[in-house]
Write a protein that holds these residues in place. Structure first.
Motif: not given
Length: 412
Positions: A258-273
């Motif tokens: 789903d292109r509306n699932n933007t969880n990867v944005f939050d993962a990157v912004m939160l600094g996920c390793k």
């Protein structure tokens, strides 16, 4: 014992495992009893109606109970019936497997035996380091129990992992290592996740030698977005700034089409390793530079992605684009037992064929698995030393085979 009643009945289990178990809020909710659910009891009299001893069921069938074992396996392991399902339907089947095995896995003695078997399976598969997402939180999440009524939670659960690893290192392989990612479920409300993050921070501080960070697991699309817990992450960042410490995050994000699932944005912004799966990351190329700059690692689980219908054809898996972009990538197995296989080799074999990997690529990915792991310092150096020796031995063996084929009679 195994529940062998109706295929799906619903009943409240008031004390199914000889310890206090609340059924929903206030003890008045309902817990599903699914056919094939496994559990341990002191004796047959203490088991709820519908639970039977496996040996009795085999005996009733006669012989080795082949038909019973076949049906039980079909309830605990995915099969070709998932082929025609979409992701939501596949997850519905998948989640029922967890419901069926959950009670048995909560029995401490069984779980310790399960861990030892896990170590054996991976060592035989030439895996020298494993990283486990360990459920551990409030409201009983991840708790283990004994027949004496003892409930192990929090640090006591971590001690179970630590003890199993230590005994394995002492008796089998001193170079085998394991790290834990303490995890909660994204189905839970914000207040509970806040409490679970606080629990994870405490466990991480007290057990930094074995705990490497925190994750949220479970199916993404129908459950909470990472952004839904924004206040939790803000409070975590405020704590990190005050204490001068950073709890590493390893979110399962982007496991979606789903292109509306933007969880990867939050993962990157939160600094996920590391980002678990990240299959829909290709929708968001604006993140690519940030991922490369931060060195974020993408965990790829090819067989799981295909079985859960996120990628129909592995040759078209988004990881091919991620590799071309120069992302850090690791190949992992995601709940292989529920999918009917063991170890890591099947995911690597699927990747070798689908992603057209050569020997150089295999070496880079294999070594990268350790470089991007939770191992550090002396542990990492030793792991790399062991791996390099194994790699050289493997290469020498392949060269010997080629030389025999090329230099022997009839060879070419």
């Amino acid at each position: 014992m195994v529940f062998w009643g109706e295929d799906e009945t619903v009943r409240c289990l008031e004390q199914p495992f000889n310890v206090e178990v609340k059924c929903g809020e206030g003890g008045g909710g309902e817990v599903p009893l699914l056919k094939g659910m496994l559990a341990f009891f002191n004796n047959t009299d203490s088991a709820p109606e519908g639970f039977r001893l496996p040996e009795d069921l085999r005996r009733e069938e006669g012989g080795e109970g082949v038909e019973f074992k076949r049906e039980l396996r079909s309830l605990l392991v995915s099969d070709s019936s998932l082929k025609g399902m979409d992701s939501g339907e596949a997850w519905e089947f998948f989640n029922k497997i967890f419901v069926r095995v959950g009670p048995a896995m909560a029995y401490r003695n069984f779980y310790e035996a399960y861990l030892r078997n896990t170590f054996d399976v991976h060592r035989e598969d030439n895996v020298q380091h494993v990283e486990v997402r360990a459920l551990c939180g409030n409201n009983g999440l991840g708790d283990l129990w004994d027949f004496g009524g003892k409930v192990h939670r929090g640090g006591e659960v971590i001690d179970v992992y630590r003890r199993a690893l230590r005994e394995y290192q002492e008796s089998v392989d001193s170079d085998f290592t394991m790290k834990l990612i303490v995890s909660s479920l994204r189905v839970l409300d914000e207040k509970t996740i806040e409490e679970d993050v606080e629990e994870a921070v405490g466990l991480w501080q007290q057990n930094g030698d074995i705990i490497m960070g925190f994750d949220l697991v479970a199916e993404e699309d129908p459950n909470h977005r990472t952004l839904d817990y924004l206040d939790v992450w803000v409070k975590l960042k405020e704590w990190e700034e005050r204490e001068g410490e950073v709890l590493p995050l390893f979110f399962h994000d982007g496991e979606s089409n789903d292109r509306n699932n933007t969880n990867v944005f939050d993962a990157v912004m939160l600094g996920c390793k590391r980002i678990g799966h990240g299959t829909n990351l290709y929708y968001f190329p604006v993140l690519y530079d940030a991922i490369k700059e931060k060195g974020t690692v993408i965990e790829v689980n090819p067989i799981s992605n295909q079985i859960l219908r996120y990628v129909d054809n592995l040759e078209l898996h988004p990881v091919n684009g991620f590799l071309a972009e120069g992302f850090n990538v690791v190949i992992a197995a995601d709940d292989p037992g529920a999918f009917g296989y063991a170890g890591l080799s099947w995911d690597w074999w699927a990747s070798l064929l689908a992603f057209q990997l050569n020997v150089k690529s295999l070496k880079t990915l294999a070594r990268g698995s350790l470089l991007h792991s939770g191992l550090e310092g002396v542990e990492l150096n030793r792991a790399l030393e062991v791996w390099e020796g194994n790699w050289q031995q493997w290469v020498a063996g392949r060269v010997e085979v080629l030389n025999r084929g090329g230099g022997g009679e009839g060879g070419d």
